[in-house]
Design a protein around this motif. Structure first.
Motif, mmCIF file in Angstrom:
data_model
loop_
_atom_site.group_PDB
_atom_site.id
_atom_site.type_symbol
_atom_site.label_atom_id
_atom_site.label_comp_id
_atom_site.label_asym_id
_atom_site.label_seq_id
_atom_site.Cartn_x
_atom_site.Cartn_y
_atom_site.Cartn_z
ATOM 1 N N ASN A 179 -8.537 0.111 -0.215
ATOM 2 C CA ASN A 179 -7.355 -0.721 -0.450
ATOM 3 C C ASN A 179 -7.153 -1.665 0.743
ATOM 4 O O ASN A 179 -6.467 -1.327 1.708
ATOM 5 N N ASN A 225 -5.688 8.187 -0.629
ATOM 6 C CA ASN A 225 -5.856 7.168 0.409
ATOM 7 C C ASN A 225 -4.714 7.246 1.430
ATOM 8 O O ASN A 225 -4.933 7.115 2.640
ATOM 9 N N THR A 238 -5.063 6.625 -5.019
ATOM 10 C CA THR A 238 -4.170 5.937 -4.078
ATOM 11 C C THR A 238 -3.452 6.939 -3.171
ATOM 12 O O THR A 238 -3.340 6.723 -1.955
ATOM 13 N N GLY A 248 0.794 -1.234 0.000
ATOM 14 C CA GLY A 248 0.000 0.000 0.000
ATOM 15 C C GLY A 248 0.815 1.266 0.000
ATOM 16 O O GLY A 248 0.256 2.355 -0.172
ATOM 17 N N ASP A 249 2.131 1.161 0.174
ATOM 18 C CA ASP A 249 2.988 2.351 0.178
ATOM 19 C C ASP A 249 3.430 2.652 -1.257
ATOM 20 O O ASP A 249 4.592 2.457 -1.636
ATOM 21 N N LYS A 279 -5.337 -4.100 1.069
ATOM 22 C CA LYS A 279 -3.958 -4.574 1.253
ATOM 23 C C LYS A 279 -3.042 -3.514 1.857
ATOM 24 O O LYS A 279 -1.828 -3.717 1.910
ATOM 25 N N PHE A 280 -3.624 -2.418 2.271
ATOM 26 C CA PHE A 280 -2.818 -1.366 2.906
ATOM 27 C C PHE A 280 -2.494 -1.837 4.339
ATOM 28 O O PHE A 280 -3.278 -1.654 5.263
ATOM 29 N N THR A 308 -9.207 1.350 4.281
ATOM 30 C CA THR A 308 -9.098 -0.112 4.103
ATOM 31 C C THR A 308 -10.163 -0.648 3.154
ATOM 32 O O THR A 308 -9.953 -1.676 2.511
#
Lengths: 48, 464
Positions: B153, B123, B120, B81-82, B155-156, B150
């Motif tokens: 995303n 987010n 993204t 997520g980064d 998978k963050f 969440t």
């Protein structure tokens, strides 16, 4: 039991786009190969 | 592998073949970097992302020019997520090795979908806001923000972990477990997630022990539905509807429903449809009637125009006929020429007769007018007297028709000759042509009010 305050201190903010440029420049730090090269270069100078 | 000093490709020895520098330690560092890269790759392949990140960072610490390690590290950051962190690593990688570097394709792929990249990064900003709120003690705000993050995303990793921590603080262990399990699906060996789960289990077991030791009657363990409601829960009302147990009733219900449907179609939809068709038909008739009426009006207008044009043409033909002779010669000029010939032949009366019906103003040229005036001046008076005498003689003899011809011409030639008018009227009376007789008596009444014939003329005009 988890100490919430201590745990939350471990979380760091994610890198944002505005800060990406600084992050890229700041990552140009010496690695071990740099250090080895510098040590060897200094040793050569002192020998000569 | 290249020499750190001069950049020459190194061989198997411990010194550089070109500059002679000792490269043994340098080679050891590069080998160590590669070994950590391999370890990181193995961990990444089994989705131990946290372990892979540690190995790859170590690899880069040994050799920051290890492109494969850097690219893999960026890919793992992206998976966690980064995305901005990942992009930074790829940019550095591309800068170190501009050619034949997969980092370029990753950067291009991100840049080609700006909308997704924007979402993204937004987010990530929300996560940072939530983290700041959590550190400030605003747990509710942090939870709301993290739920959004969440959801967008899952998978963050950092967001899921923080949300799990907050849920644990709020003693919502079920939700915390769900977040931690999501983390472990992406990162099977995440240290934080493992530790939080262990704490969670410890707390739940202690809670169950407390319940067993209690003197109070045991209650069934409350599930998540028994917990206090929050804004995301949906309350489903209990329905009192029961399905009929008898199959025959179901069939009857279906048949009744079909009958009601057919009746609705027959009584509601069909009339409306017919009405719509009738309206369309009437509308069409109305439109055609309107077009027909417009066509008739146009036809009448064109007929009227045709009549006007025809009348105009006839008038022009008549005018042309009055000007031109039958053979096309100019009738007026012909008459003047004939008068001139008669005058030359010393026949003044005949010449005057040619001139009597000519309108001098209609003559086409000044020469013709001049000729007309010359002949008229020379012949009119003489001809008028001669014609009057002839006419009167015929009148006296009872030859009224011949008398009328001469007397009327005499009056036309000399309009002061009241006797010519009087005997013209008398001859017409004798010929029983009342209208002509009245016309000449009217000349006397109008033009000769002091003549001796005035009383007879007035009497005739008034009595006829």
């Amino acid at each position: 039991m988890i100490d919430f305050d201590e745990e939350i201190k471990k979380f760091q903010p994610s890198l944002e786009v505005e800060d990406a440029e600084d992050a890229i420049y700041n990552k140009d730090m010496p690695d071990i190969t740099d250090i080895i090269g510098k040590i060897l270069a200094d040793a050569d100078k002192s020998n000569s | 592998m290249k020499c750190y000093h001069c950049g020459t490709q190194l061989s198997g020895g411990t010194t550089c073949p070109k500059c002679g520098a000792d490269v043994s330690a340098y080679k050891a560092a590069v080998y160590a970097s590669n070994a950590y890269y391999n370890r990181g790759l193995e961990k990444a392949q089994v989705r131990d992302l946290t372990g892979a990140v540690e190995s790859l960072r170590t690899s880069l610490m040994y050799n920051k020019n290890n492109i494969k390690a850097r690219n893999l590290l960026a890919l793992i950051y992206c998976e966690m997520g980064d995305v901005v962190e990942a992009l930074s690593e790829w940019v550095i990688s591309k800068n170190i090795k501009p050619e034949k570097n997969i980092a370029g394709s990753y950067i291009t792929r991100i840049q080609s979908n700006q909308a997704k990249f924007e979402a993204t990064t937004q987010n990530i900003k929300k996560f940072n806001v939530a983290l700041a709120a959590a550190k400030d003690g605003n747990t509710d705000i942090a939870v709301i923000q993290l739920k959004k993050v969440t959801t967008q995303n899952p998978k963050f990793i950092k967001a899921q972990l923080l949300l799990a921590l907050l849920y644990m603080q709020e003693r919502e262990f079920g939700r915390a477990r769900k977040c931690l399990n999501t983390v472990l699906k992406s990162d099977v060996n995440n240290t934080f997630a493992r530790r939080y789960l262990r704490e969670l289990k410890g707390f739940e077991s202690s809670k169950s022990n407390e319940a067993q030791d209690s003197f109070l009657p045991k209650h069934r363990q409350k599930n998540i539905e028994s917990q206090p409601l929050n804004g995301n829960d949906v309350i489903m009302p209990h329905s009192s509807y029961k399905e009929p147990s008898n199959g025959a009733i179901t069939i009857i219900n279906i048949l009744v429903g079909a009958l009601i449907g057919a009746a609705l179609i027959w009584f509601l939809i069909t009339p409306a449809r017919y009405k719509g068709l009738t309206n369309d038909y009437n509308q069409s008739i109305l439109e055609y009637s309107e077009k027909l009426s417009n066509g008739n009006a146009e036809l009448n207008s064109l007929t009227k125009q045709l009549q006007d044009v025809t009348a105009e043409r006839d008038a022009l033909n008549e005018k042309l006929q009055s000007i031109s002779g039958v053979d096309g010669n100019n009738k007026l000029l012909t008459a003047v020429i004939d008068a001139a010939n008669a005058y030359i032949a010393n026949e003044p009366t005949k010449a005057a007769k040619y001139l009597v019906d000519i309108d001098v103003s209609a003559l086409p040229s000044d020469n013709a007018k001049s000729l007309y005036n010359t002949i008229a001046a020379a012949t009119t008076a003489t001809a008028a007297n001669e014609l009057y005498n002839t006419g009167y003689s015929n009148y006296a003899k009872g030859k009224y028709s011949q008398a009328v011809e001469d007397l009327t011409v005499a009056y036309k030639l000399d309009s002061t000759k009241v006797d010519a008018a009087y005997y013209s009227a008398k001859a017409y009376v004798a010929l029983d042509q009342v209208d002509n007789a009245k016309k000449y008596y009217q000349y006397i009444v109008t033009n000769f009010p002091t003549s001796r014939y005035i009383s007879e003329a007035t009497t005739y005009v008034s009595t006829h």
